[in-house]
Design an enzyme around this catalytic site. Structure first.
Site, PDB file in Angstrom:
ATOM      1  N   CYS A  75     -13.517  -1.072  51.086  1.00  0.00           N
ATOM      2  CA  CYS A  75     -14.510  -1.277  50.030  1.00  0.00           C
ATOM      3  C   CYS A  75     -13.909  -1.981  48.821  1.00  0.00           C
ATOM      4  CB  CYS A  75     -15.125   0.058  49.599  1.00  0.00           C
ATOM      5  SG  CYS A  75     -14.023   1.106  48.638  1.00  0.00           S
ATOM      6  N   HIS A 112     -11.983   8.882  33.232  1.00  0.00           N
ATOM      7  CA  HIS A 112     -12.764   8.368  34.359  1.00  0.00           C
ATOM      8  C   HIS A 112     -11.836   7.896  35.470  1.00  0.00           C
ATOM      9  CE1 HIS A 112     -15.965   6.175  36.440  1.00  0.00           C
ATOM     10  NE2 HIS A 112     -15.144   5.139  36.505  1.00  0.00           N
ATOM     11  N   ASP A 123     -15.121   7.779  59.495  1.00  0.00           N
ATOM     12  CA  ASP A 123     -14.533   8.731  60.444  1.00  0.00           C
ATOM     13  C   ASP A 123     -13.413   9.512  59.759  1.00  0.00           C
ATOM     14  OD1 ASP A 123     -13.849  10.113  62.705  1.00  0.00           O
ATOM     15  OD2 ASP A 123     -12.695   8.467  63.571  1.00  0.00           O
ATOM     16  N   ARG A 129     -16.194   9.651  50.366  1.00  0.00           N
ATOM     17  CA  ARG A 129     -15.315   8.573  49.930  1.00  0.00           C
ATOM     18  C   ARG A 129     -15.139   8.665  48.423  1.00  0.00           C
ATOM     19  NH1 ARG A 129     -16.599   3.116  48.249  1.00  0.00           N
ATOM     20  NH2 ARG A 129     -18.746   3.504  48.880  1.00  0.00           N
ATOM     21  N   CYS A 131     -13.955   6.918  45.654  1.00  0.00           N
ATOM     22  CA  CYS A 131     -13.688   5.510  45.379  1.00  0.00           C
ATOM     23  C   CYS A 131     -13.051   5.450  43.991  1.00  0.00           C
ATOM     24  CB  CYS A 131     -15.019   4.766  45.423  1.00  0.00           C
ATOM     25  SG  CYS A 131     -14.878   3.005  45.168  1.00  0.00           S
TER      26      CYS A 131
END
Ligand SMILES: [Zn+2]
Length: 157
Positions: A75, A112, A123, A129, A131
Site C-alpha cells: 500500500c 499521530h 492473509d 492493517r 498503516c
C-alpha cells in the site's frame, strides 16, 4: 489543507507543549506526528524494510511495533497486523478524509502514527492493517523479552 488536531481527552505520560515538540522534531516529523499529516506513499524508509527489530515512536521512544508483525501490504506505507501490545497505541475515530477511518496514535505521547483498517482480506492472523508512517517510527534492534512483562514467546494472549 489545515489539519485539525483533535484531542481524545486522554492524559498522556509524555506532555510537551507545541514549542517543545517543534524543537525536538524535524519539520517533516512534526507535520506528521503532531499535526496528523501523512507522508507520501512509497517514500518512507521502512515501507519495504524487512530487518528484524522493534519500531519505536519517533516522538517519545515508546516501543510500538515489531518486525514480526510487519507484512507486505503493497500500500506504500509500513504495515503491521498488530501492535507490540494494545496498550501501546490509542484509537480515535477520524472522519477527516470524507470517510470514517480509525486513527492510531502513540498512547504514551499522543503523536499521530497512521490509521488501522480491517477486513481487507490480507492473509494475516488479524486481517488488520496498521498503516503507519515511516516518519512516525524509528527502528531499533530487537530487544529480548523481559521476564514478567507477558510479552515473551510463551504467552498465548
Ligand atoms: Zn510517542
Amino acid at each position: 489543507m489545515e489539519a485539525v488536531v483533535r484531542t481524545s481527552g486522554r492524559i498522556y505520560p509524555v506532555q510537551l507543549d507545541d514549542q517543545e515538540w517543534r524543537a525536538r522534531l524535524a519539520p517533516a516529523e512534526y507535520a506528521v506526528l503532531r499535526k496528523g499529516g501523512t507522508e507520501r506513499p512509497f517514500t518512507g524508509e521502512y515501507t519495504d524494510d524487512h530487518t528484524e527489530g522493534v519500531y519505536s515512536c519517533r516522538a517519545c521512544g515508546s516501543e510500538l511495533f515489531r518486525s514480526t508483525e510487519k507484512f507486505d501490504s503493497h500500500c506504500g506505507w509500513p504495515s503491521f497486523f498488530a501492535p507490540l501490545a494494545q496498550d501501546r497505541v490509542e484509537y480515535l475515530s477520524d472522519g477527516s478524509a470524507g470517510m470514517t477511518r480509525t486513527e492510531v496514535r502513540c498512547a504514551n505521547c499522543g503523536s499521530h502514527l497512521g490509521h488501522v483498517f480491517e477486513g481487507e482480506g490480507y492473509d494475516t492472523p488479524t486481517d488488520q492493517r496498521y498503516c503507519i508512517n515511516s516518519i512516525s517510527i524509528r527502528r531499533g534492534p530487537a530487544t529480548p523479552p523481559v521476564a514478567g512483562t507477558g510479552t515473551g514467546p510463551a504467552g498465548q494472549e
